[in-house]
Design an enzyme around this catalytic site. Structure first.
Site, PDB file in Angstrom:
ATOM      1  N   CYS A 134     -30.921  37.514  39.209  1.00 29.96           N
ATOM      2  CA  CYS A 134     -31.590  38.805  39.053  1.00 29.96           C
ATOM      3  C   CYS A 134     -31.154  39.773  40.147  1.00 29.96           C
ATOM      4  CB  CYS A 134     -33.110  38.597  39.096  1.00 29.96           C
ATOM      5  SG  CYS A 134     -34.027  40.139  39.045  1.00 29.96           S
ATOM      6  N   CYS A 137     -33.960  41.951  41.527  1.00 31.96           N
ATOM      7  CA  CYS A 137     -34.877  41.313  42.481  1.00 31.96           C
ATOM      8  C   CYS A 137     -34.216  41.141  43.842  1.00 31.96           C
ATOM      9  CB  CYS A 137     -35.291  39.924  42.006  1.00 31.96           C
ATOM     10  SG  CYS A 137     -35.615  39.799  40.262  1.00 31.96           S
ATOM     11  N   ASP A 138     -32.949  40.743  43.843  1.00 32.66           N
ATOM     12  CA  ASP A 138     -32.341  40.263  45.080  1.00 32.66           C
ATOM     13  C   ASP A 138     -31.219  41.139  45.641  1.00 32.66           C
ATOM     14  OD1 ASP A 138     -34.030  38.060  44.885  1.00 32.66           O
ATOM     15  OD2 ASP A 138     -32.621  36.998  43.599  1.00 32.66           O
TER      16      ASP A 138
END
Ligand code: NAP
Length: 322
Positions: A134, A137-138
């Site tokens: 992701c 997200c990261d």
């Protein structure tokens, strides 16, 4: 014990849309979210191709809007994960991680799909320490770092482009010399100065440095079999998805892990419908999932009306004879 009209399993676009339609139809649906509310959309940085939003919108914002709209008409949302279903008896039985046992006249399955794994050395051990599925997200953690993206589809390119906002360099490793992604994404990625492509190549392993986080990947050219190491602190894997259908195996007709439905979202069991990526391995768009959620909800409404006049066994016999 109360018998629900309809339980919706899953909280992606298909599930929330099914909630919206069944709640507007006064069916008081119960939606069980699963572990990741919003599913894959919640992990998408920006949705540019959902009609009605000409400027695009962040995935999490779309999830919030879908949820708000479903709740507005009375969809009850429980943050719970379904662990078992029994579709052989009617009313159907749905059991959850929180220890609930529900009975329901109908079920809409919208459990979606989750990212596929490469299954190579280092992948599992280094997940969360440089390996990610992701970018939204990261990506932030890889400011001014070099990262590798694996895959040649729309997801790999879209997420790879997103990563150029943070990373100093994004190397997209693809197993063929031709991208699967759509023309517009190919053009954008190929023109981006921060992106480099390595063709005909797979990852043989993901390697940790002394700090226990990702330090490099070992690449393997599939044509020459040549191996070489490439330094990278992040590895983002976008090689497609696995349908979340284990719960239903042996109970619903399935193909390659996907639930089989007809054109109107009926599964092989009367009163059980499926919508979204769990039954569609072809289109996989927010717009198509929303459409399928709508169809499943409208057919559920029709099924429940029929159930007021007929016994379940009669409907089942009619379906078997059709
Ligand atoms: P996908 O289209 O199935 O692409 C998966 C990619 O991963 C392919 O390039 C495939 O290579 C590669 N791959 C598969 N297994 C691999 C392995 N073991 N090792 C190395 N590479 C591997 O999946 P996706 O990109 O997630 O897209 C899924 C669907 O969502 C598509 O229909 C896509 O159009 C849609 N989508 C749309 C948007 C958008 O419209 N904005 C954004 C994201 C996704 P091969 O090409 O060689 O098979």
């Amino acid at each position: 014990m109360t018998v629900e009209n309809v339980i919706i399993i899953g909280s992606g676009p298909a599930g929330f849309t099914a909630g919206l339609y069944t709640s507007r139809a006064q069916l008081k649906p119960l939606l069980l979210t699963g572990n990741e509310i919003g599913g894959q959309v919640a992990l998408t940085y920006e949705i540019e191709n959902y009609p009605g939003f000409p400027d695009g919108l962040p995935g999490p914002e779309l999830v919030e809007k879908l949820q708000t709209q479903a709740e507005r008409f009375g969809t009850r949302i429980e943050y719970d994960y379904v662990t078992e279903v029994d579709l052989q008896q009617h009313p159907f039985v749905v059991r959850t991680q929180n220890g609930q046992e529900y009975r329901t006249k109908s079920v809409i399955v919208s459990t979606g799909a989750t990212p596929r794994k490469l299954q190579i050395p280092g992948e599992l051990e280094l997940t969360g320490r440089g390996v990610s599925y992701c970018a939204t997200c990261d990506g932030f953690f890889f400011r001014n770092k070099e990262v590798v993206v694996v895959g040649g589809g729309d997801s790999a390119l879209e997420e790879g482009l997103f990563l150029t906002r943070f990373a100093s360099k994004v190397t997209i490793v693809h197993r063929r010399d031709e991208l699967r992604a759509s023309k517009i994404m190919r053009k954008r990625a190929l023109e981006n100065e921060k992106i480099e492509f390595i063709w005909d190549t797979v990852l043989a392993s993901i390697n940790a440095g002394e700090n226990g986080a990702v330090a490099s990947v070992t690449l393997k050219n599939v044509k020459t079999e040549e191996l070489r190491d490439l330094p990278a602190e992040g590895v983002f894997i976008f090689i497609g998805h696995k349908p979340n259908g284990e719960l239903f195996s042996g109970q619903l007709a399935m193909q390659d892990g996907y639930i089989v439905t007809n054109r109107t979202m009926h599964t092989n069991i009367p009163g059980v419908f499926a919508a979204g990526e769990i039954q569609d391995n072809h289109f996989r768009q927010v717009a198509t999932s929303v459409g399928q959620g709508t169809m499943a909800a409208m057919e559920t409404e029709r099924f429940l009306a029929e159930l007021e006049d007929k016994r379940y066994e009669e409907i089942k016999a009619e379906m078997a004879g059709a």
